[in-house]
Scaffold this active site. Sequence first.
Site, PDB file in Angstrom:
ATOM      1  N   ARG A 103       3.397  -7.222  -3.603  1.00  0.00           N
ATOM      2  CA  ARG A 103       4.178  -7.517  -4.482  1.00  0.00           C
ATOM      3  C   ARG A 103       5.416  -8.306  -3.880  1.00  0.00           C
ATOM      4  O   ARG A 103       6.234  -7.700  -2.993  1.00  0.00           O
ATOM      5  CB  ARG A 103       4.855  -6.354  -5.100  1.00  0.00           C
ATOM      6  N   THR A 107      10.783 -11.580  -6.343  1.00  0.00           N
ATOM      7  CA  THR A 107      10.387 -11.915  -7.706  1.00  0.00           C
ATOM      8  C   THR A 107       9.712 -10.789  -8.383  1.00  0.00           C
ATOM      9  O   THR A 107       9.704 -10.767  -9.528  1.00  0.00           O
ATOM     10  CB  THR A 107       9.488 -13.071  -7.728  1.00  0.00           C
ATOM     11  N   ASP A 199       7.942   4.425  -0.997  1.00  0.00           N
ATOM     12  CA  ASP A 199       6.983   3.313  -1.088  1.00  0.00           C
ATOM     13  C   ASP A 199       5.482   3.900  -0.502  1.00  0.00           C
ATOM     14  O   ASP A 199       5.385   4.396   0.694  1.00  0.00           O
ATOM     15  CB  ASP A 199       7.263   2.309   0.209  1.00  0.00           C
ATOM     16  N   ASP A 202       3.593   2.310   2.627  1.00  0.00           N
ATOM     17  CA  ASP A 202       4.171   2.911   3.807  1.00  0.00           C
ATOM     18  C   ASP A 202       3.953   4.522   4.045  1.00  0.00           C
ATOM     19  O   ASP A 202       3.606   4.875   5.443  1.00  0.00           O
ATOM     20  CB  ASP A 202       5.715   2.715   3.849  1.00  0.00           C
TER      21      ASP A 202
HETATM   22  C1  PRP Z   1       2.837  -1.286  -4.799  1.00  0.00           C
HETATM   23  C2  PRP Z   1       1.818  -0.623  -5.320  1.00  0.00           C
HETATM   24  C3  PRP Z   1       1.195  -1.493  -6.574  1.00  0.00           C
HETATM   25  C4  PRP Z   1       2.244  -2.340  -6.696  1.00  0.00           C
HETATM   26  C5  PRP Z   1       3.069  -1.774  -7.963  1.00  0.00           C
HETATM   27  O1  PRP Z   1       2.143  -2.300  -3.793  1.00  0.00           O
HETATM   28  O2  PRP Z   1       0.728   0.031  -4.613  1.00  0.00           O
HETATM   29  O3  PRP Z   1       0.127  -2.289  -5.960  1.00  0.00           O
HETATM   30  O4  PRP Z   1       3.471  -2.080  -5.672  1.00  0.00           O
HETATM   31  O5  PRP Z   1       3.854  -2.715  -8.499  1.00  0.00           O
HETATM   32  P1  PRP Z   1       4.000  -3.306  -9.840  1.00  0.00           P
HETATM   33  O6  PRP Z   1       3.373  -2.643 -10.922  1.00  0.00           O
HETATM   34  O7  PRP Z   1       5.635  -3.701 -10.028  1.00  0.00           O
HETATM   35  O8  PRP Z   1       3.164  -4.714  -9.764  1.00  0.00           O
HETATM   36  P2  PRP Z   1       2.968  -3.059  -2.529  1.00  0.00           P
HETATM   37  O9  PRP Z   1       3.567  -4.368  -3.116  1.00  0.00           O
HETATM   38  O10 PRP Z   1       4.122  -2.032  -2.171  1.00  0.00           O
HETATM   39  O11 PRP Z   1       1.774  -3.221  -1.423  1.00  0.00           O
HETATM   40  P3  PRP Z   1       1.330  -2.084  -0.430  1.00  0.00           P
HETATM   41  O12 PRP Z   1       0.098  -1.362  -1.440  1.00  0.00           O
HETATM   42  O13 PRP Z   1       0.530  -3.079   0.435  1.00  0.00           O
HETATM   43  O14 PRP Z   1       2.119  -1.311   0.071  1.00  0.00           O
END
Ligand code: PRP
Length: 206
Positions: A103, A107, A199, A202
């Site tokens: 994500r 944005t 997170d 993480d």
């Molecule tokens: C997080 C989570 C989802 C997303 C949810 O991933 O695991 O995939 O954000 O957000 P949304 O519903 O607003 O789209 P992240 O981008 O942190 O990546 P990661 O799993 O690699 O840590």
Amino acid sequence: MAVHVVDHPLVRHKLGILREAGLSTSGFRNLALEISRLLTYEATKDLVTEPKTIKGWAGDVEVEMIKGKKITVVPILRAGLGMMDGVLDMVPGARVSVVGFYRDEETLQPVEYYVKLARNIDERIALILDPMLATGGTLLATIELLKKAGCTNIKGLFLVAAPEGIEKVVTAHPDVDIYTASIDEKLNEAGYILPGLGDAGDKIFG
Ligand code: PRP
């Protein structure tokens, strides 16, 4: 679409510990797997079984086996990997389809970086795995990708989900079922779920 909150006492208890700020990486990983097993139990409740005759210790015996439909699990990288082994414990014959999104922190839009779907995915029930459903952008993009590949039976399994994300997906894809251990309160300005887990990626990857 139906939204299923899996609020079994074991799930509520385990999710409570998962929310603790000081939880270790191994503690978070183990609990994420345990809750994922319990979500899978609920999400597979409508699988159809058929009678089959097998050789038992005292001769032929009629048992029940899952009929026809096959499953693919679809962990969303990275954090979805933290649920995968728990789900596969319950459905060990499932194929794995991997979808990579991160994500964009400004944005909040999902950015695709990897896709490798199982063969004959159009014949399978797809179980999308992600610890968090926040704005819903990542789930929407994943559902669209799976539908383009021919999937007609899609479910999403989440540890926690925000009402904002659920609303977005309900509107766009009323045919997709959502299973979550909790519908949390809301998103903060940065798009994080409150009270949420922090997170999850993480926490799982350290
Ligand atoms: C997080 C989570 C989802 C997303 C949810 O991933 O695991 O995939 O954000 O957000 P949304 O519903 O607003 O789209 P992240 O981008 O942190 O990546 P990661 O799993 O690699 O840590």
